[in-house]
Motif scaffolding. Structure first.
Motif, PDB file in Angstrom:
ATOM      1  N   VAL A 151       0.884  -1.287   0.086  1.00 39.65           N
ATOM      2  CA  VAL A 151       0.240   0.043  -0.085  1.00 39.65           C
ATOM      3  C   VAL A 151       0.909   1.241   0.051  1.00 39.65           C
ATOM      4  CG1 VAL A 151      -1.673   1.277   1.296  1.00 39.65           C
ATOM      5  CG2 VAL A 151      -1.842  -1.204   0.893  1.00 39.65           C
ATOM      6  N   LEU A 152       1.882   1.232   0.853  1.00 41.03           N
ATOM      7  CA  LEU A 152       2.756   2.396   0.813  1.00 41.03           C
ATOM      8  C   LEU A 152       3.800   2.611  -0.078  1.00 41.03           C
ATOM      9  CD1 LEU A 152       3.285   2.502   5.020  1.00 41.03           C
ATOM     10  CD2 LEU A 152       1.276   3.377   3.399  1.00 41.03           C
ATOM     11  N   ILE A 153       4.097   1.787  -0.778  1.00 34.28           N
ATOM     12  CA  ILE A 153       5.291   1.721  -1.688  1.00 34.28           C
ATOM     13  C   ILE A 153       4.726   1.633  -3.094  1.00 34.28           C
ATOM     14  CG2 ILE A 153       7.413   0.924  -2.500  1.00 34.28           C
ATOM     15  CD1 ILE A 153       7.658   2.614   0.090  1.00 34.28           C
ATOM     16  N   GLN A 154       4.810   2.378  -4.078  1.00 33.23           N
ATOM     17  CA  GLN A 154       4.220   2.195  -5.502  1.00 33.23           C
ATOM     18  C   GLN A 154       5.410   2.038  -6.320  1.00 33.23           C
ATOM     19  OE1 GLN A 154       2.669   5.064  -3.551  1.00 33.23           O
ATOM     20  NE2 GLN A 154       1.451   3.295  -2.680  1.00 33.23           N
ATOM     21  N   ASP A 155       6.722   2.476  -6.122  1.00 36.29           N
ATOM     22  CA  ASP A 155       7.792   2.773  -7.108  1.00 36.29           C
ATOM     23  C   ASP A 155       8.548   1.484  -6.995  1.00 36.29           C
ATOM     24  OD1 ASP A 155      10.003   3.000  -8.728  1.00 36.29           O
ATOM     25  OD2 ASP A 155      10.863   4.836  -7.367  1.00 36.29           O
ATOM     26  N   PRO A 156       8.511   0.507  -8.274  1.00 39.80           N
ATOM     27  CA  PRO A 156       9.150  -0.837  -8.348  1.00 39.80           C
ATOM     28  C   PRO A 156      10.389  -0.635  -7.594  1.00 39.80           C
ATOM     29  CG  PRO A 156       7.772  -0.591 -10.149  1.00 39.80           C
ATOM     30  CD  PRO A 156       7.857   0.685  -9.503  1.00 39.80           C
ATOM     31  N   ALA A 157      11.195   0.606  -8.066  1.00 40.07           N
ATOM     32  CA  ALA A 157      12.647   0.544  -7.618  1.00 40.07           C
ATOM     33  C   ALA A 157      12.682   0.443  -6.175  1.00 40.07           C
ATOM     34  CB  ALA A 157      13.398   1.847  -8.368  1.00 40.07           C
ATOM     35  N   ALA A 202       9.001  -7.354  -3.931  1.00 37.70           N
ATOM     36  CA  ALA A 202       9.544  -7.691  -5.227  1.00 37.70           C
ATOM     37  C   ALA A 202       9.375  -9.027  -5.608  1.00 37.70           C
ATOM     38  CB  ALA A 202      10.866  -7.236  -5.279  1.00 37.70           C
ATOM     39  N   VAL A 203       9.517  -9.885  -4.799  1.00 37.82           N
ATOM     40  CA  VAL A 203       9.660 -11.282  -5.237  1.00 37.82           C
ATOM     41  C   VAL A 203       8.000 -11.811  -5.606  1.00 37.82           C
ATOM     42  CG1 VAL A 203       9.808 -13.757  -4.205  1.00 37.82           C
ATOM     43  CG2 VAL A 203      11.491 -12.155  -3.889  1.00 37.82           C
TER      44      VAL A 203
END
Length: 664
Positions: A603-609, A616-617
């Motif tokens: 929910v809190l992180i939208q940037d794939p980087a 990520a997995v």
């Protein structure tokens, strides 16, 4: 008037550091307290004297010890919760705002058949909570005595603890896949009827998810039950053995009553897990499918907010979910206080009492009496038949059962490793084999590159370090405050943190995300680490408080206060060193939670980087046609750091859990 003036002059004539006794005789200041009139007590000013006056528990000015924990919970949990509940009565949209629409969102929600379907699914998952408590209890009772190397078995059973719910879903995604280990193994044994579409059949998907959740949480529950059994006074068992009590008698009259509070506590946590832990499992395993057959209420809430962007409806469903959880907790609290009616054991009173019971109850009681009689007779026959067998210090039957359970834990992890390093030809030829005949790191490299796991693991390390620091520090400070404040203050603090421990994360994390975006703090890994740390504070406060309150030597704090030690010195030089086992357990659990966190990261992180490792997995599963071996390799990579950490910290974790969690 003259008398009062003379009295003031007489008091002024006395030196500040002395008291006049005779014409030329003085006594030291520290002897003046005994010479004061009883009507007006002298109040010392120094810290050591304050300790003499009221004891260390009565000192004031320590509110800043509990302020970080309370402030963090209010800012990051309580405020977003109330904000989300308010938005349930509006048509709010991000960046636009909304107007008040009353009960329109609730009316639309209750008329939606999908809502009622996912609500039934959640009720089904709740039915599995007793199973998740009963099975670990039976294993803990079995391992409690007459099993060699029982400590080793319990430690190995803890291995699934290092699997976060998301990674757990990733592991069983490769096992329950139509081409996965379970179906291939069943086919190799000519048991084709066991080959099922475990994740695609609407009738099997919910029991399958329940089984995966049981596998993941069984080890920690076994350890907690063992700690509870170990806390029962040994004198009770010795007295029962002197009276000739059998194992069943000790179980009924000593073990079960002794661990009943822990049973109820784990039931509470199981209910919370249904609304917290299952989200990641469902998201990774089934995405709520097929046709919402596995979706739970919290998954449907998230889907409404982030897939169809109906934030008002999602907020309304959050209110319903919060009300549902609160009702369940209140019901369980009431059941905890319920005193079961027990029939008098004397035959004449028992018969009279049975006649007053309804017919169904009478039949049940008669069945219980017959079952007990049969059990006693069978036990007598077995005892006479095995009287000639040498008495062993360990039970072969229990050892075999412990080994079978061990295989259930170890085989999935071995399969994960084997599938990750097999060549494609080897996997196609021997998909169910646990021993690869040829090795390759091709799929490990592919998973590493596709998920950008180098950067993702660095992000996880940063967030885990922040989360562990905050959760341990805030929890210890609040626990120190509670140690010094018995009575209503402590009870109020326990109630406060308990409310937010049982609060489903999906209820508050969506409004929190909108607040952070408005403040320009969205998509920030430092903020993610802070939120992860504060989320664990309610559990940390409960753990560390129970650890300190169970036998902490208060005389040490009294002596330190008398010697002039301030609060910081007492905290860092006395409380922290004596609480190291509990701190180690809390830190270990905090690392496990932060590294395996899925919902907050999603929910809190939208940037794939900026994705942490777990997020990520799991994104590989959502991509088109991921190879089964790539998925397994991704799960292996994210699992290895926690496995290494567990190998280093498992002793401290077990010691702390035995000292604190299992004795709450």
């Amino acid at each position: 008037m003259i008398g009062r003036t003379d009295a003031r002059q007489e008091r002024a004539r006395l030196a500040p550091g002395s008291a006049e006794v005779g014409e030329n005789e003085v006594i030291p200041q520290n002897a003046r307290a005994d010479s004061q009139p009883s009507g007006r007590a002298w109040r010392p000013r120094r810290a050591r004297d304050r300790g003499q006056r009221g004891g260390v528990l009565r000192l004031r000015g320590d509110g800043w010890f509990v302020l970080p924990a309370v402030g963090g919970i209010v800012a990051l949990l309580a405020y977003p919760t109330f904000l989300g509940l308010y938005r349930g009565f509006t048509d709010w949209q991000p960046g636009i705002g909304g107007r008040f629409v009353g009960l329109e969102n609730f009316a639309s929600l209750f008329s939606d058949p999908v809502f009622w379907q996912v609500l039934r699914n959640s009720v089904f998952y709740l039915v599995g909570v007793p199973i998740q408590v009963f099975v670990p209890l039976m294993i803990a009772l079995m391992l409690y005595e007459r099993v060699p190397k029982a400590t080793w078995f319990r430690t190995v059973y803890l291995f699934p603890l290092v699997f976060s719910p998301a990674i757990l879903g990733l592991l069983f995604q490769s096992i329950l896949n139509p081409d996965g280990m379970l179906n291939r193994f069943a086919s190799s044994l000519n048991l084709g009827f066991l080959s099922q579409s475990w994740l695609d059949d609407p009738g099997l998907v919910k029991p399958t998810i329940l089984g995966v959740a049981l596998w993941g949480g069984l080890g920690i529950n076994v350890l907690i039950f063992h700690a509870a059994l170990s806390s029962i006074p040994t004198e009770l068992f010795e007295a029962a053995e002197i009276d000739g009590a059998s194992w069943w008698v000790k179980l009924r009259h000593i073990m079960i009553p002794g661990i009943l509070p822990v049973v109820l506590g784990l039931t509470f946590m199981g209910i919370v897990d249904v609304f917290v832990r299952y989200f990641a499992l469902i998201n990774v395993l089934t995405k709520g499918g097929p046709n919402n057959a596995s979706a739970s209420t919290e998954y449907d809430l998230w889907s409404r907010a982030f897939e169809v962007f109906h934030y008002g409806a999602a907020s309304a469903e959050a209110g319903v979910l919060l009300l549902l959880v609160a009702t369940l907790v209140l019901v369980m609290t009431g059941l905890r206080r319920l005193r079961l009616h027990r029939i008098d054991r004397r035959p004449e009173h028992r018969a009279a009492a049975i006649k007053r019971e309804p017919a169904a109850v009478r039949r049940l009681l008669r069945f219980v009496v017959v079952a007990r009689t049969v059990r006693r007779n069978v036990a007598g026959v077995i005892s006479r038949a095995t009287a000639w067998v040498p008495r062993l210090s360990w039970s072969p039957v229990r050892l075999v059962i412990a080994l079978l359970i061990l295989a259930v834990f170890v085989l999935p992890m071995v399969y994960l490793v084997s599938t990750s390093v097999k060549t494609k030809a080897d996997f196609d030829a021997h998909p169910a084999s646990l021993v690869p005949s040829s090795f390759t790191l091709e799929f490990v490299r592919e998973a590493w590159q596709r998920a950008n796991l180098g950067q993702a693991m660095l992000t996880s390390l940063v967030t885990a370090a922040i989360a562990v620091t905050l959760s341990v520090l805030f929890s210890m400070m609040a626990a120190f405050w509670m140690l010094r404040h018995p009575g209503r203050s402590r009870a109020a603090m326990f109630s406060f943190v308990g409310i937010f421990y049982f609060l489903p994360g999906v209820v508050w994390v969506i409004p929190l995300n909108s607040v952070l975006v408005q403040l320009g703090l969205g998509n920030n890994i430092v903020v993610l680490g802070v939120v992860q740390g504060v989320v664990q504070v309610p559990f940390g406060v409960a753990l560390m408080s129970s650890f300190l309150l169970r036998g902490f030597p208060m005389e040490i704090l009294e002596s330190a206060s008398l010697d002039g030690a301030n609060l910081l010195q007492q905290f860092f030089r006395l409380v922290v060193p004596l609480a190291k086992p509990g701190i180690a357990a809390l830190a270990s659990l905090a690392v496990t939670f932060s590294w395996g966190d899925f919902l907050l990261s999603l929910v809190l992180i939208q940037d794939p980087a900026k994705f942490p490792a777990t997020l990520a997995v799991t994104q590989l599963v959502g991509r088109s046609s991921p190879a089964l071996q790539v998925t397994a390799a991704a799960g292996l990579i994210s699992f290895i750091p926690l496995l290494l950490f567990f190998a280093l910290a498992q002793r401290a974790m077990v010691r702390g859990i035995n000292s604190g969690v299992g004795r709450v």
